[in-house]
Design a protein around this motif. Structure first.
Motif, PDB file in Angstrom:
ATOM      1  N   GLY A  83      13.151  25.707 -25.768  1.00 40.96           N
ATOM      2  CA  GLY A  83      11.862  25.582 -25.084  1.00 40.96           C
ATOM      3  C   GLY A  83      10.774  26.385 -25.758  1.00 40.96           C
ATOM      4  N   LEU A  84      11.107  27.580 -26.246  1.00 45.25           N
ATOM      5  CA  LEU A  84      10.124  28.410 -26.943  1.00 45.25           C
ATOM      6  C   LEU A  84       9.699  27.765 -28.250  1.00 45.25           C
ATOM      7  N   PHE A  85      10.640  27.188 -28.965  1.00 47.25           N
ATOM      8  CA  PHE A  85      10.315  26.471 -30.204  1.00 47.25           C
ATOM      9  C   PHE A  85       9.337  25.336 -29.929  1.00 47.25           C
ATOM     10  N   LYS A  86       9.595  24.590 -28.869  1.00 50.73           N
ATOM     11  CA  LYS A  86       8.705  23.496 -28.489  1.00 50.73           C
ATOM     12  C   LYS A  86       7.300  23.997 -28.166  1.00 50.73           C
ATOM     13  N   GLY A  87       7.203  25.119 -27.420  1.00 52.44           N
ATOM     14  CA  GLY A  87       5.900  25.665 -27.059  1.00 52.44           C
ATOM     15  C   GLY A  87       5.121  26.166 -28.265  1.00 52.44           C
ATOM     16  N   VAL A  88       5.810  26.807 -29.211  1.00 49.92           N
ATOM     17  CA  VAL A  88       5.133  27.321 -30.411  1.00 49.92           C
ATOM     18  C   VAL A  88       4.591  26.173 -31.251  1.00 49.92           C
ATOM     19  N   ILE A  89       5.379  25.119 -31.425  1.00 54.41           N
ATOM     20  CA  ILE A  89       4.915  23.958 -32.195  1.00 54.41           C
ATOM     21  C   ILE A  89       3.695  23.332 -31.523  1.00 54.41           C
ATOM     22  N   GLY A  90       3.724  23.204 -30.193  1.00 58.77           N
ATOM     23  CA  GLY A  90       2.579  22.646 -29.476  1.00 58.77           C
ATOM     24  C   GLY A  90       1.333  23.492 -29.645  1.00 58.77           C
ATOM     25  N   ALA A  91       1.471  24.826 -29.592  1.00 59.13           N
ATOM     26  CA  ALA A  91       0.314  25.717 -29.774  1.00 59.13           C
ATOM     27  C   ALA A  91      -0.257  25.593 -31.177  1.00 59.13           C
ATOM     28  N   LEU A  92       0.613  25.498 -32.180  1.00 62.33           N
ATOM     29  CA  LEU A  92       0.137  25.351 -33.567  1.00 62.33           C
ATOM     30  C   LEU A  92      -0.597  24.025 -33.761  1.00 62.33           C
ATOM     31  N   LEU A  93      -0.104  22.977 -33.120  1.00 61.64           N
ATOM     32  CA  LEU A  93      -0.773  21.673 -33.242  1.00 61.64           C
ATOM     33  C   LEU A  93      -2.159  21.710 -32.590  1.00 61.64           C
ATOM     34  N   VAL A  94      -2.271  22.364 -31.436  1.00 63.75           N
ATOM     35  CA  VAL A  94      -3.579  22.492 -30.784  1.00 63.75           C
ATOM     36  C   VAL A  94      -4.539  23.272 -31.684  1.00 63.75           C
ATOM     37  N   TYR A  95      -4.067  24.373 -32.256  1.00 66.31           N
ATOM     38  CA  TYR A  95      -4.914  25.190 -33.124  1.00 66.31           C
ATOM     39  C   TYR A  95      -5.389  24.389 -34.336  1.00 66.31           C
ATOM     40  N   ALA A  96      -4.463  23.662 -34.982  1.00 65.17           N
ATOM     41  CA  ALA A  96      -4.833  22.880 -36.166  1.00 65.17           C
ATOM     42  C   ALA A  96      -5.790  21.750 -35.803  1.00 65.17           C
ATOM     43  N   ALA A  97      -5.505  21.033 -34.699  1.00 61.82           N
ATOM     44  CA  ALA A  97      -6.379  19.931 -34.298  1.00 61.82           C
ATOM     45  C   ALA A  97      -7.750  20.432 -33.900  1.00 61.82           C
ATOM     46  N   ASN A  98      -7.820  21.604 -33.277  1.00 58.70           N
ATOM     47  CA  ASN A  98      -9.106  22.168 -32.889  1.00 58.70           C
ATOM     48  C   ASN A  98      -9.924  22.534 -34.117  1.00 58.70           C
ATOM     49  N   LYS A  99      -9.274  23.070 -35.140  1.00 56.43           N
ATOM     50  CA  LYS A  99      -9.960  23.389 -36.388  1.00 56.43           C
ATOM     51  C   LYS A  99     -10.514  22.123 -37.048  1.00 56.43           C
ATOM     52  N   ILE A 100      -9.723  21.069 -37.032  1.00 55.40           N
ATOM     53  CA  ILE A 100     -10.185  19.801 -37.610  1.00 55.40           C
ATOM     54  C   ILE A 100     -11.372  19.265 -36.822  1.00 55.40           C
ATOM     55  N   ALA A 101     -11.338  19.386 -35.494  1.00 54.80           N
ATOM     56  CA  ALA A 101     -12.460  18.928 -34.664  1.00 54.80           C
ATOM     57  C   ALA A 101     -13.727  19.711 -35.000  1.00 54.80           C
ATOM     58  N   HIS A 102     -13.612  21.012 -35.212  1.00 53.94           N
ATOM     59  CA  HIS A 102     -14.780  21.820 -35.588  1.00 53.94           C
ATOM     60  C   HIS A 102     -15.334  21.375 -36.932  1.00 53.94           C
ATOM     61  N   SER A 103     -14.433  21.051 -37.870  1.00 52.34           N
ATOM     62  CA  SER A 103     -14.903  20.604 -39.184  1.00 52.34           C
ATOM     63  C   SER A 103     -15.620  19.268 -39.105  1.00 52.34           C
ATOM     64  N   MET A 104     -15.354  18.490 -38.048  1.00 55.18           N
ATOM     65  CA  MET A 104     -16.031  17.202 -37.842  1.00 55.18           C
ATOM     66  C   MET A 104     -17.290  17.347 -37.006  1.00 55.18           C
ATOM     67  N   GLY A 105     -17.641  18.577 -36.639  1.00 58.43           N
ATOM     68  CA  GLY A 105     -18.846  18.811 -35.862  1.00 58.43           C
ATOM     69  C   GLY A 105     -18.672  18.678 -34.371  1.00 58.43           C
ATOM     70  N   GLU A 106     -17.415  18.587 -33.902  1.00 61.72           N
ATOM     71  CA  GLU A 106     -17.165  18.483 -32.469  1.00 61.72           C
ATOM     72  C   GLU A 106     -16.822  19.850 -31.891  1.00 61.72           C
ATOM     73  N   GLN A 107     -16.974  19.991 -30.584  1.00 60.17           N
ATOM     74  CA  GLN A 107     -16.736  21.272 -29.923  1.00 60.17           C
ATOM     75  C   GLN A 107     -15.257  21.602 -29.825  1.00 60.17           C
ATOM     76  N   GLY A 108     -14.415  20.603 -29.599  1.00 56.31           N
ATOM     77  CA  GLY A 108     -12.996  20.848 -29.449  1.00 56.31           C
ATOM     78  C   GLY A 108     -12.666  21.446 -28.097  1.00 56.31           C
ATOM     79  N   VAL A 109     -11.481  22.054 -28.000  1.00 54.43           N
ATOM     80  CA  VAL A 109     -11.040  22.663 -26.750  1.00 54.43           C
ATOM     81  C   VAL A 109     -11.668  24.035 -26.556  1.00 54.43           C
ATOM     82  N   TYR A 110     -11.785  24.803 -27.635  1.00 52.52           N
ATOM     83  CA  TYR A 110     -12.384  26.134 -27.578  1.00 52.52           C
ATOM     84  C   TYR A 110     -13.120  26.368 -28.892  1.00 52.52           C
ATOM     85  N   LYS A 111     -13.994  27.353 -28.900  1.00 50.00           N
ATOM     86  CA  LYS A 111     -14.777  27.647 -30.089  1.00 50.00           C
ATOM     87  C   LYS A 111     -14.053  28.650 -30.963  1.00 50.00           C
TER      88      LYS A 111
END
Length: 307
Positions: free
Chosen positions: A279-307
């Protein structure tokens, strides 16, 4: 002299919002207790947890659970099944609420729109037990499909027990159940689009496709990106109850996912530390995916989930 004006303003704001604060308090307590405080329990992933010894008295074993997990073929099979089902959901399920929302939004008659909305929302409120039973009555060995095939003298097939059909079946079930519910946010976003933009673009000679590309899509893009980021963070959660109800029919090789893997290892097998590691492995992978996707959203000029 201490400036008490900010504190007074803060107290006045609390008093003015006390009703909303009281209404949100149960939800805040729920998340604090069952989501944040419960994170402390992940420590058993690094322990040989024995219930009667307790969390803190159980001996430390470091990363032994993770070493065993990464060498466990059944874990990797469950991980692959999870990723495959999640990928199919993103490709086939995620765009459908957007298309359905645009279709409903285009209905000119308000009464027709309300009736259609009510009909497509209803399956969301049906439990997975009923949904699986309905699909069993249609696609099972004694279901309606096989009845029609048998009457026609054709070969029958038990779709519900076919390992090869399991992953597409999971996607088909969630489309039927939650596609209508997923349109709510997109309909709300579409309702905020100024109708004069459509009229102006039509006067300028823009056809339906160009109106969609230059008016509708820019209005939906922030919501699409936000929900896609959140879906990526939850990508390894593909429906515990839905899959647990149908896992035995196709076997663990085809039907095991990470959530059911944790359930069988921890709750049924009493190997709590090993299940916590998965379960911890699953949670860590999910957090990393959110972080990476949020960074990509910022690079596209979108706000994303957090700044």
């Amino acid at each position: 002299m201490v400036d008490t004006a900010p504190r007074a303003r803060w107290r006045a704001r609390l008093r003015s919002q006390r009703t909303l604060l009281l209404l949100s308090a149960p939800a805040v307590v729920y998340f604090l207790v069952f989501h944040y405080a419960a994170l402390v329990g992940n420590v058993i992933a690094f322990k040989d947890y024995v219930p009667y010894q307790g969390v803190w008295e159980s001996p430390w074993i470091g990363f032994d659970h993770f070493s065993a997990m990464f060498s466990d073929e059944s874990f990797w099979q469950a991980a692959w099944n999870t990723v495959a089902i999640a990928g199919l959901q993103i490709v086939f399920f995620f765009p459908l609420p957007i298309a359905l929302a645009m279709l409903l939004h285009s209905l000119a008659h308000g009464a027709v729109r309300k009736v259609v909305q009510s009909v497509v929302y209803l399956p969301h409120f049906i439990s997975w037990v009923i949904v699986v039973a309905l699909f069993q009555q249609v696609l099972g060995s004694t279901g309606m499909l096989n009845g029609l095939l048998g009457d026609a003298g054709m070969h029958t097939v038990d779709v519900m027990a076919d390992p090869g059909a399991f992953k597409p079946l999971m996607v088909a079930e969630i489309i039927w159940k939650d596609c209508g519910w997923g349109t709510i946010i997109f309909l709300a976003a579409l309702s905020q689009v100024n109708e004069q933009l459509y009229e102006a673009s039509a006067i300028d000679g823009a056809g339906p496709w160009r109106r969609f590309w230059h008016v509708t899509l820019p209005a939906l893009r922030p919501i699409i990106i936000l929900l896609l980021i959140m879906r990526l963070g939850d990508i390894l959660t593909v429906g515990f109850e839905q899959i647990l109800l149908q896992r035995d029919a196709v076997g663990p090789e085809a039907g095991e996912v990470l959530d059911t893997f944790v359930y069988w290892q921890g709750v049924m097998g009493a190997d709590w530390g090993y299940a916590a590691a998965a379960g911890l492995f699953k949670g860590v992978i999910g957090a990393l995916l959110v972080y990476a996707a949020n960074k990509i959203a910022h690079s596209m000029g979108e706000q994303g989930v957090y700044k």
